[in-house]
Write a protein that holds these residues in place. Structure first.
Motif, PDB file in Angstrom:
ATOM      1  N   TYR A 111       0.818  -1.212   0.000  1.00  0.00           N
ATOM      2  CA  TYR A 111       0.000   0.000   0.000  1.00  0.00           C
ATOM      3  C   TYR A 111       0.858   1.271   0.000  1.00  0.00           C
ATOM      4  O   TYR A 111       1.883   1.314   0.682  1.00  0.00           O
ATOM      5  N   TRP A 113       1.121   5.687  -1.729  1.00  0.00           N
ATOM      6  CA  TRP A 113       0.801   6.654  -2.778  1.00  0.00           C
ATOM      7  C   TRP A 113       1.846   6.723  -3.877  1.00  0.00           C
ATOM      8  O   TRP A 113       1.606   7.304  -4.922  1.00  0.00           O
ATOM      9  N   SER A 144      -7.321   5.582   3.415  1.00  0.00           N
ATOM     10  CA  SER A 144      -7.989   6.870   3.308  1.00  0.00           C
ATOM     11  C   SER A 144      -9.453   6.776   3.711  1.00  0.00           C
ATOM     12  O   SER A 144      -9.903   7.493   4.590  1.00  0.00           O
ATOM     13  N   HIS A 628       1.870  13.024   3.082  1.00  0.00           N
ATOM     14  CA  HIS A 628       2.174  11.978   4.063  1.00  0.00           C
ATOM     15  C   HIS A 628       3.621  12.117   4.523  1.00  0.00           C
ATOM     16  O   HIS A 628       4.001  13.159   5.035  1.00  0.00           O
TER      17      HIS A 628
HETATM   18 MO    MO Z   1      -5.219   8.613   2.215  1.00  0.00          MO
END
Ligand code: MO
Ligand code: MGD
Ligand code: MGD
Length: 757
Positions: A111, A113, A144, A628
């Protein structure tokens, strides 16, 4: 033509200044009305001391081979090796695991981005490579809006459809009157859009509404969750109490007969069950006096707000942060219930929206055509985990768990491979994750920086950054295609991920299943060619790469969510069992989960029982200074640190009570962990709540104290409920004190490199 080379990031288009073959500065694009300063992190991070320059192997792994690490992962020195050594190790270990345990022993949910860029997307590269050789255990959902992804299909329909078809905020100026914002609409978060954003429109569209006379009420523990220019009324509820507050608003509507019975009959099922509950079927009447004691807002103000909401067009917005919390399904379900009672779902400037401002595109833009992406292939392994169950999975092989009506079993994972994510920033309860990460026999991480996740690996593969490879960028829900020419060589021995996997493909004899024998250039030409067949007037790739961003028309600038359903609920039935909005769900009731029954219920967040010892509610919101944990070592993110620590917002009364002054280094702690942070004393934050932004690189000392300020040493790893098993980071209570002899932060230094004895 812009003067300079372009790049694309999740936070927008950048104009890059290159000098001596290195990225020196990234400025905003002149056509962006509200550009993001996060660009200011790129140069410093790509050229920083933490850059991974050469393949590296954990010392004990190089000496002793694969196996559970017994605490050595994350602590031991690394040894830098040649690419051939690293790739031979990876290839032989992948073969060994597959031969002995099968591909179902490999976890590559991976996982994260990653970076913008349609071809070099890190997860797509990794997953396509693994799919070509037998597959892997995947992850489902995201950090999210996981609870929304699982709950919404039962009660309204696919949450991704909510996002894509969210009522345009531009309809507010003409049709709107009141916006009631649970969790605010932080412009800070609207800097970002998955895959990229051509122009930042969120601030402009909200200011247009305010200028047209629309009123905003900010129901959030942080004043700045509403832009100052909106002149919003600030009514801060205690975090975690929103479901009770929403129920009290609903109870007021019901008891004063302000609810729209016709709409409820026409568009929903199960309202009577919810009404009974609001009226006290469990012995508690959910009125404003009851809720006032939970959310710390005056009962009269709650009643007045309900009347105001019923008096004309009202848009209810709920931030997805509310569902990243204990029982996170409930505020979502109550948002829908409240909007249904007001009877305005499907009308412009009214109804409800979940996740506005969590992405700059939601309610402001949609894409004109599907942009090409590097195909991941198909995964021969069907097994998956809900994404936030990573620690539980690694610590309980063969154990059972509930998820969305199914009883499932954790796989027995021997290898973990991560590319494009940073679980040692994003996962809850990092102390437990650090233990869980000792279990696999091999951990591989592809990274360009020495993040805490890279430090917890056995084999670290150094990769090129977005500005060091040719690509094109486009946001999933944005209307701009952005050239991403290669502007610098990858430093040291870092390589493009595709080329790494191509070399592994050759070693593993995968018969070109990954690359199909094509080079990077050939693949990009192909992806671009696919789009040229669908979109007229698209130039050749080479012409595009040296030109301006290409902007397309917004396909539906006045879209209203569920307007078709409103007009004709029979012809446009919802994809729920009843075809309507389900305020009571037989399906969910049938699952028999005590923590998520068949209609919305109020439940006390788990940590509230610890209030005597840990009186401060910790909110770890998204950081304004970065995405992040990405590029946290860059100049802009560092410029906002307090004595090198992540800033924590604390109310003046809470600070005074603890002898904390603005600028002090403080220690935040609870039974799960401890971290240092830099105090920012401000009355923008509700008394009793503290804000520590997510994403400071985790920097544990020998005792597990994070010297830098990552909130996830303090959060719990219990999930939203058995229904969705979503992460629940926003439900931690902590205490704070002034730090004594704080050690220096080492997060941005590379690890120690040794030699093999
Ligand atoms: Mo997120
Ligand atoms: N306490 C708390 N925790 C949270 C949250 C919260 O609100 N509170 N929010 C959660 C949410 S919503 C999310 S989405 C997650 C985000 O969690 P992540 O998505 O894991 O966070 P990022 O920092 O974006 O991590 C991306 C990583 O990929 C690396 N990277 C970038 N480009 C590339 C590439 O091309 N190749 C490779 N190999 N690597 C690359 C970056 O260096 C970075 O380390 O965090 C979650 N965690
Ligand atoms: N600059 C920047 N933007 C980002 C990101 C980033 O890292 N940096 N991350 C992106 C990602 S991946 C995501 S998922 C979205 C996340 O979007 P959100 O989840 O909406 O973002 P948060 O900042 O976690 O939360 C928004 C606000 O909700 C409020 N809040 C928290 N808990 C409660 C509560 O219990 N009740 C009420 N009423 N309010 C509460 C807090 O005041 C917080 O400021 O943001 C995206 N945007």
């Amino acid at each position: 033509m812009t003067d300079g080379f372009l790049t694309s990031s999740h936070w927008g288009i950048g104009v890059v200044h290159v000098e001596d073959g290195r990225v020196r500065d990234v400025a905003a694009h002149p056509d962006d009305p509200d550009p993001s300063p996060i660009n200011g992190n790129i140069a410093g991070s790509l050229n920083g001391a933490a850059r991974v320059l050469r393949p590296a192997v954990r010392k004990g792994y190089l000496a002793g081979g694969p196996g559970a690490a017994g605490g050595a992962r994350g602590r031991e020195d690394f040894v830098e090796v040649e690419w051939d050594t690293a790739l031979d190790l990876v290839a032989s270990e992948l073969s060994r695991i597959r031969d002995r345990h099968g591909s179902g022993a490999i976890y590559a949910g991976s996982y994260g981005w990653a970076s913008a860029g349609r071809f070099h997307h890190a997860q797509s590269q990794l997953k396509r490579f693994l799919n070509a050789g037998g597959g892997f255990v995947a992850s489902k959902g995201n950090y999210s809006y996981h609870a929304a992804l699982v709950l919404m299909p039962h009660i309204v329909g696919d949450y991704r459809r909510h996002v894509k078809e969210a009522t345009r905020l531009s309809t507010l100026a003409e049709h709107g009157r009141l916006v009631v914002m649970f969790g605010g609409l932080p412009i800070r978060n609207g800097q970002v859009s998955g895959g990229g954003v051509g122009k930042h429109r969120l601030r402009g569209v909200l200011e247009d509404a305010a200028r047209a006379g629309v009123r905003f009420v900010n129901l959030s523990p942080l004043r700045t969750d509403a832009a100052t220019s909106l002149d919003a009324e600030w009514l801060p509820p205690r975090p975690g109490s929103d479901t009770a507050l929403m129920m009290a608003l609903a109870h007021t509507l019901l008891s004063e007969r302000l609810h729209d019975r016709t709409c409820l009959d026409r568009y929903t099922v199960g309202f009577d069950r919810l009404a009974d509950y609001l009226n006290g079927s469990d012995g508690i009447v959910k009125d404003a006096d009851w809720a006032a004691g939970l959310c710390d807002l005056p009962a009269d103000r709650i009643r007045a707000l309900a009347r105001d909401m019923a008096a004309g067009p009202t848009l209810i917005t709920t931030a997805v942060s509310l569902q990243r919390a204990d029982w996170g399904e409930q505020p979502l379900w109550m948002t829908v219930a409240l909007a249904a009672m007001l009877g305005q779902i499907g009308l412009p400037g009214a109804g409800y929206g979940i996740g506005y401002a969590a992405d700059s595109s939601i309610g402001t833009m949609d894409r004109a055509a599907p942009w090409s992406a590097f195909p991941q292939g198909t995964n021969p392994v069907a097994d998956f985990i809900p994404v936030a169950m990573i620690s539980d999975m690694l610590l309980n092989p063969g154990g059972g768990y509930d998820f969305n009506g199914a009883r499932r079993t954790y796989p027995d994972i021997r290898m973990v491979w991560w590319a494009g994510g940073n679980p040692f920033h994003h996962h809850q309860d990092l102390g437990t994750l650090a233990r869980a990460f000792q279990q696999p026999e091999t951990v591989i991480v592809n990274e360009f920086n020495w993040t805490a996740t890279a430090r917890h690996a056995d084999i670290v593969l150094p990769v090129a950054a977005p500005q060091e490879r040719t690509d094109f960028g486009a946001g999933t829900q944005d209307n701009v295609l952005v050239p991403m020419p290669k502007l610098a060589e990858p430093p040291g021995k870092a390589r493009i991920e595709f080329d790494i996997f191509r070399d592994l493909e050759a070693r593993l004899d995968l018969a070109d299943g990954f690359s199909k024998g094509r080079t990077v250039e050939e693949w990009i030409d192909r992806l671009w060619g696919d789009m040229r067949r669908k979109i007229s007037d698209l130039p050749e790739f080479d012409a595009f790469l040296n030109g301006d961003p290409l902007e397309f028309d917004d396909p539906d600038p006045h879209h209203v969510f569920l307007s078709d359903f409103r007009q004709d609920p029979e012809a446009h039935r919802l994809p729920t069992p009843s075809g309507r909005i389900e305020l009571f769900s037989e399906t969910i009731a049938g699952f028999g989960y005590p923590d998520c029954p068949g209609h919305p219920v109020w439940q006390v967040p788990r940590d509230w029982s610890l209030r005597d010892r840990y009186p401060l509610h910790l909110i770890s919101g998204q950081p304004g200074t970065r995405l992040h944990s990405q590029l946290d070592n860059g100049a802009y993110s560092r410029s906002r640190k307090v004595k090198d620590r992540e800033p924590v917002l604390i109310h003046p009364d809470d600070a005074l009570e603890r002898g904390i002054a603005d600028g002090d280094i403080v220690e935040l702690f609870n039974a799960r962990g401890r971290c240092l942070a830099g105090a920012v004393v401000t009355d923008d934050v509700l008394q009793g709540t503290i804000f520590l932004w997510t994403g400071a690189w985790y920097d544990p000392d020998e005792n597990g104290l994070c010297r830098h300020g990552n909130p996830n040493v303090l959060t719990h790893d219990l999930r939203t409920s058995a229904l969705s098993q979503g992460p629940a980071a926003q439900s931690a209570l902590v205490e704070a004190k002034k730090a004594v002899d704080p050690p220096p932060v080492l997060a941005f230094e590379p690890p120690t490199f040794g030699n093999l004895p």
